[in-house]
Design an enzyme around this catalytic site. Structure first.
Site, short mmCIF file in Angstrom:
data_model
loop_
_atom_site.label_atom_id
_atom_site.label_comp_id
_atom_site.label_asym_id
_atom_site.label_seq_id
_atom_site.Cartn_x
_atom_site.Cartn_y
_atom_site.Cartn_z
CG HIS A 267 -1.86 0.86 1.19
ND1 HIS A 267 -2.04 2.25 1.01
CD2 HIS A 267 -3.39 0.73 1.22
CE1 HIS A 267 -3.25 2.79 0.89
NE2 HIS A 267 -3.77 1.84 0.99
NE ARG A 290 -3.58 7.52 -1.64
CZ ARG A 290 -3.63 6.19 -2.18
NH1 ARG A 290 -3.63 6.17 -3.43
NH2 ARG A 290 -3.61 5.34 -1.51
#
Ligand SMILES: Cc1cc2nc3c(=O)[nH]c(=O)nc-3n(C[C@H](O)[C@H](O)[C@H](O)COP(=O)(O)OP(=O)(O)OC[C@H]3O[C@@H](n4cnc5c(N)ncnc54)[C@H](O)[C@@H]3O)c2cc1C
Ligand SMILES: *[C@@H]1O[C@H](CO)[C@@H](O)[C@H](O)[C@H]1NC(C)=O
Length: 511
Positions: A267, A290
């Protein structure tokens, strides 16, 4: 001590809980069918309890209310694309088709308020459901789901004529083989709290469901990582230390095939805590940060990637553009200090608008944990990141310019959830920022299984009688890269499927 039960579920994360609940529901009318759930930790929840971005679903009530015209086909295509041609289409098809039901199961049967939708990286529509803040407090989605399902199971176990038993602190160490090549139960061990004596117990059963999760938490005792993905050893991880891939060894000992074991998801955004940069366990910076408009900057204040691209691409870009020595995020106060921090790191920055969308409660939680900070102005932000103010302003303006033009930017970003620059006439607005580094997050590989959750043998591809598996312990569904939000979904879809199949097997053998 139970020495016999119809169905044993191994692992108390979302996959195991979903399997146990569904097996009990399907057999509520059948006398004599009993279910036991064995969890090695002191409490249930697993990595499922850590999930922060949400669960995917198409054609859900929430998508309809928000006027989002998504489809099963679009979801299938996004998932296959993300898997780079390695995913099994049958497994992906079921995941997408059953996603509507999976989300409504949680929303309706368990009254979970999964009413906030985000569009995560690699998705062509907003379809990741999570919970809203409640009275300014965050309601983390994974913990909300497992604690609600856990309460439900607790109530079932407390019934007078309980058909369900939950064992915590019970580590399964072996599957009992049956004479016909299948499974006949499990051996597990417990540790007496006071005397520390390890005791072994066996439970005989018709069915065993493996739901022990992945191996992303092996830490400094890497076994599967060392064998299958040695290039990732030494990276930090977002997983709990219980994620050691136990189910893989248990199934392999009975002849199960393991697939895609080298496919490990890194990740891009594990939080680097400034006060503890070398800690091998990283708190995850939720992908929704995000998804709601957070942007990534390198050490000189440039963007370098489409923040909403898939995890593997964002990680690759970070390794390329945010590595030592030149563009590393400077999160060590003294340049002389031997850097214990990760070699690759970027800044994650949210405007006030992005922060508001993400939820002030959840953001406040990160601040309290020392993972994110706020800056009262662009000048303050530039000082904190130690980047040039002019460069920083231009970066944010360029981002917003591409957003206003309605096209895509130089990194291929075409969806801009929020502006990056706060309006200049609103001086009370803040920026929120943290430092992030690539971290081992999810293991795509695992036990080969089919769409009925049957574990398949390496030798001939045939199902091993009585042995089922669901959740992160399985492989073949996500291929080379898992889409955000697809894991909680796989736990519910394939966990419930395992429960249904287990019920069928247990019912047919009890007659
Ligand atoms: C920080 C973080 C955030 C995430 N966010 C998201 C997200 O927003 N959306 C999403 O879809 N996915 C997310 N994921 C991934 C997802 O949470 C997990 O992949 C998924 O929940 C795994 O569920 P599971 O039930 O298969 O395993 P787990 O939830 O890990 O449960 C497995 C359980 O089995 C137990 N166990 C293991 N071995 C044994 C044994 N030998 N005997 C008995 N018990 C055993 C473990 O202790 C554990 O409790 C996230 C993961 C992490 C780490
Ligand atoms: C995909 O899974 C299905 C069953 O779930 C199986 O029949 C098929 O052979 C698998 N395909 C591949 C390519 O492995």
């Amino acid at each position: 001590m139970v020495a016999r039960t119809s169905i044993v579920v191994v692992g108390g994360g979302l996959a195991g809980m979903s399997a146990a609940i569904e097996a009990l529901r399907q057999t509520s009318h059948v006398a004599g069918v009993t279910v036991a759930l064995l969890e090695k930790e002191g409490r249930t929840g697993g990595n499922s309890g850590k999930a922060s971005s949400g669960i995917n679903g198409v054609l859900t009530r929430t998508q309809k209310e928000k006027g989002i015209h998504d489809s099963v086909e679009a979801f299938v295509q996004d998932t296959l694309k993300s898997g780079h041609g390695r995913s099994n289409e049958t497994l992906v098809g079921k995941l997408a088709r059953d996603s509507t039901q999976a989300v409504s199961w949680l929303q309706d049967d368990f009254k979970l308020d999964l009413d906030v939708l985000a569009r995560l990286g690699g998705h062509s529509f907003p379809r990741t459901h999570r919970r809203p803040d409640l009275d300014g407090k965050p309601q983390p989605v994974g913990w909300g789901i497992v604690s609600t399902l856990g309460r439900h199971l607790g109530e079932l176990a407390a019934l007078e004529d309980a058909r369900f038993k939950l064992f915590t602190g019970a580590r399964v160490i072996k599957l009992l083989p049956a004479t016909h090549g299948g499974v006949a139960g499990v051996v597990y061990e417990t540790v007496d709290a006071d005397s520390k004596i390890i005791r072994q117990h066996s439970i005989h059963s018709d069915v065993v469901v493996l739901a022990t999760g992945g191996f992303g938490g092996e830490g400094n005792r890497p076994r599967y990582l060392k064998k299958y993905a040695p290039h990732l050893m030494g990276l930090p991880a977002t997983n709990g230390a219980f994620a050691t891939g136990d189910g893989l060894g248990l199934a392999a000992a009975l002849g199960a095939e393991l697939v895609d074991m080298d496919q490990v998801q890194v990740h891009p955004t594990g939080f680097v805590k400034s006060s503890d940069p070398g800690n091998p366990t990283k708190f995850l910076a939720a992908e929704a940060l995000r998804g709601e408009g957070g942007i990534l900057l390198n050490g000189v204040g440039h963007r370098f990637v489409n923040e909403l691209d898939t995890r593997d691409h964002v990680t690759d870009a970070m390794n390329k553009f945010c590595s030592a020595p030149n563009t590393r995020a400077r999160h060590s106060d003294s340049v002389e200090e031997i850097p214990k921090e990760p070699l690759t790191a970027a800044f994650l920055v949210l405007s006030q608008a992005a922060a508001d969308n993400f939820g002030q409660g959840a953001l406040g939680f990160y601040e309290k944990m020392g993972l994110m900070s706020r800056a009262g102005s662009l000048e303050e932000l530039a000082t904190a990141l130690r980047v040039d103010l002019v460069v920083l302003r231009k970066t944010l303006e360029d981002h917003d310019g591409a957003r206003d033009n309605g096209t895509h930017d130089e990194y291929g970003k075409s969806v801009f959830p929020q502006r990056a620059l706060n309006p200049l006439d609103k001086p009370q607005m803040n920026y929120y920022w943290g430092i992030v580094t690539p971290s081992i997050h999810y293991t795509m590989g695992g036990i080969r299984f089919d769409d009925m959750t049957r574990v398949l043998r390496a030798a001939d591809g045939a199902p091993i009688p009585g042995l089922l598996a669901a959740g992160e312990v399985t492989g073949g569904l996500h291929g080379a890269n898992r889409l955000g939000g697809n894991s909680l979904l796989e736990c519910v879809v394939y966990g419930r499927e395992a429960g249904r199949q287990a019920a069928i097997l247990a019912t047919s053998t009890s007659y």
